[in-house]
Design an enzyme around this catalytic site. Structure first.
Site, PDB file in Angstrom:
ATOM      1  N   GLY A 189     114.798  38.308  62.373  1.00  0.00           N
ATOM      2  CA  GLY A 189     116.133  37.724  62.293  1.00  0.00           C
ATOM      3  C   GLY A 189     117.284  38.701  62.319  1.00  0.00           C
ATOM      4  N   SER A 190     118.473  38.203  62.449  1.00  0.00           N
ATOM      5  CA  SER A 190     119.710  38.963  62.425  1.00  0.00           C
ATOM      6  C   SER A 190     120.778  38.180  63.174  1.00  0.00           C
ATOM      7  CB  SER A 190     119.539  40.356  63.015  1.00  0.00           C
ATOM      8  OG  SER A 190     120.693  41.111  62.710  1.00  0.00           O
TER       9      SER A 190
END
Length: 235
Positions: A189-190
């Site tokens: 994620g990010s």
């Protein structure tokens, strides 16, 4: 469920570790006459952990969408920023920034939002602040890619977050890429920032959920500098 190639190693190691633990635990259960239920509980927990890790690397099958005048979502997630900013790394001009935040539950593959020639690609080491922090776009570990569509330059930036510590990018400077082809992966994620021309028509709103390679983010106008009417030479 199809697994993205970026997950082969991690899922394989997790699976092998689970198998080894189960073998050792099974031997302990047999040797020390431990309750068999212990083996079942640990096995279920470890298998669930491997399954969750595999989910991070799932690769959905999606139709290839193409529209030269549209910028598509580069990632699954939620739109967390729509604002005009000064882009100072490459374009050195004001742009509309549209940021898509990827949570742990989202697909983590990234796609080229436009097609064209890659004219810039640069990796920047940095911090690992939470991805929604305003400074993460310039201070976190990140990878910047610029694609020349033939009409406009579109810059997008893959940004690592608090948990994400590995950015993968398949772009190569000078190479032509297809719109909505896979461009990389941000493990666990990010977020991805898009920097659009200020005359672009933004088609999404804040907090809207978008689907990578499928949701139109903005509609582009032809570059006015390339389409100026020619002046007639008066004699």
């Amino acid at each position: 469920m199809t697994l993205n190639k970026e997950g082969y190693g991690i899922v394989g190691i997790a699976g092998a570790t689970t198998l080894l633990v189960m073998i050792l635990l099974g031997a302990a259960v047999w040797r020390f006459a431990l309750p068999v239920v212990v083996l079942w509980i640990v096995g279920i927990l470890l298998a669930a952990g491997v399954f969750v890790i595999a989910l991070f690397f799932r690769e959905p099958k999606r139709p290839r969408v193409a529209d030269e005048g549209v910028v598509f979502a580069p990632a699954d997630g939620k739109v967390v920023v729509i604002e005009e900013v000064e882009e100072r790394e490459f374009l050195n001009e004001n742009r509309i920034q549209v940021s898509v935040f990827m949570s742990l539950s989202n697909v983590h593959i990234n796609w080229f939002p436009v097609g064209g020639r890659v004219v810039y690609r640069k990796y920047h080491p940095g911090d690992f602040m939470v991805a929604w922090h305003p400074k993460s776009s310039e201070e976190n570990e990140r990878m910047t890619t610029v694609v020349d569509t033939g009409e406009r330059l579109i810059l997008f930036r893959q940004i690592a977050g608090l948990i994400a510590r590995r950015i993968v990018n398949y772009a190569q400077e000078g190479k032509t890429v297809e719109q909505n082809a896979k461009c990389g992966f941000i493990k666990f994620g990010s977020r991805v920032d898009l920097f659009l021309p200020t005359d672009a028509e933004v088609l999404v709103s804040l907090n809207q959920k978008v689907v990578g390679s499928q949701t139109p983010i903005a509609r582009l106008k032809p570059d006015p500098e390339k389409h100026k009417p020619e002046k007639n030479n008066m004699s």
